[in-house]
Write a protein that holds these residues in place. Structure first.
Motif, PDB file in Angstrom:
ATOM      1  N   ASN A 178     -10.917   8.905   0.157  1.00  0.00           N
ATOM      2  CA  ASN A 178     -10.311   8.052   1.186  1.00  0.00           C
ATOM      3  C   ASN A 178     -11.354   7.481   2.139  1.00  0.00           C
ATOM      4  O   ASN A 178     -11.304   6.302   2.499  1.00  0.00           O
ATOM      5  N   GLU A 179     -12.303   8.312   2.549  1.00  0.00           N
ATOM      6  CA  GLU A 179     -13.336   7.820   3.462  1.00  0.00           C
ATOM      7  C   GLU A 179     -14.277   6.843   2.751  1.00  0.00           C
ATOM      8  O   GLU A 179     -14.710   5.857   3.340  1.00  0.00           O
ATOM      9  N   ARG A 198     -13.455   4.830   0.335  1.00  0.00           N
ATOM     10  CA  ARG A 198     -12.719   3.561   0.274  1.00  0.00           C
ATOM     11  C   ARG A 198     -12.749   2.836   1.618  1.00  0.00           C
ATOM     12  O   ARG A 198     -12.940   1.622   1.680  1.00  0.00           O
ATOM     13  N   SER A 199     -12.552   3.592   2.691  1.00  0.00           N
ATOM     14  CA  SER A 199     -12.577   3.012   4.035  1.00  0.00           C
ATOM     15  C   SER A 199     -13.954   2.424   4.346  1.00  0.00           C
ATOM     16  O   SER A 199     -14.068   1.302   4.855  1.00  0.00           O
ATOM     17  N   ARG A 256     -14.442  -0.764   2.318  1.00  0.00           N
ATOM     18  CA  ARG A 256     -13.712  -1.922   2.855  1.00  0.00           C
ATOM     19  C   ARG A 256     -14.490  -2.544   4.011  1.00  0.00           C
ATOM     20  O   ARG A 256     -14.561  -3.760   4.144  1.00  0.00           O
TER      21      ARG A 256
END
Length: 133
Positions: A42-43, A45-46, A49
Motif C-alpha cells: 500500500n505504501e 503504491r502511494s 502515485r
C-alpha cells in the motif's frame, strides 16, 4: 556419587506450553508477515502515485505481493510490480533509476518504513510465545 533426584515437572510444563504455543506462533507470524506485506504494498503504491503518477499512471496498480510458505517455519513475502501488468515492467527503471533518471525508491522507502513495525511485532510474538511462567 549419591542418587540425586531431578524434578522434571518444570521441563514437562515447558514442553506442554511449547506444544500449544508453537502452532499459534506460526499462525500469528504468518498473519504479521501478511500484514507487513500489505503495508509495504500500500505504501509503495502511494509513493509511486506521488513520484511517477504523471509519467506512469498505471504503474502503482501493478504493485502487489505473494506470500509463500517453505515448510512449517518459513513464510516469505515477495512484494513488487507485476511485470505482466500495465506499466509493471517499468518497475526496475522507476525503483533503481538509470543513467538518465534518478531512482524513485518507492518500494525501498515503503520497506524502510515497515521494517521497525514488522521487527517489533515479531519480537512481541517471540516474547509472548516464550512467556510461560
Amino acid at each position: 556419587m549419591s542418587g540425586a533426584q531431578f524434578d522434571m515437572s518444570d521441563v514437562r510444563a515447558l514442553q506442554r506450553h511449547l506444544a500449544r504455543a508453537v502452532p499459534e506462533m506460526r499462525r500469528q507470524a504468518r498473519a504479521v508477515t501478511m500484514r507487513g506485506a500489505m503495508n509495504v504494498k500500500n505504501e509503495w503504491r502511494s509513493n509511486a502515485r506521488a513520484s511517477s503518477g504523471r509519467h506512469a499512471p498505471a504503474y502503482p496498480s501493478s504493485v502487489g505481493f505473494d506470500l509463500a510458505s517453505y515448510g512449517p517455519d518459513i513464510v516469505m513475502a515477495t512484494i513488487g510490480p507485476d511485470k505482466g501488468a500495465p506499466q509493471g515492467a517499468l518497475g526496475n527503471l522507476l525503483e533503481y533509476g538509470s543513467s538518465k533518471n534518478p531512482p524513485h525508491r518507492d518500494g525501498g522507502r515503503a520497506l524502510d518504513a515497515e521494517e521497525p513495525r514488522f521487527e517489533a511485532q515479531m519480537a512481541l510474538l517471540a516474547e509472548r510465545g516464550l512467556a510461560w511462567w
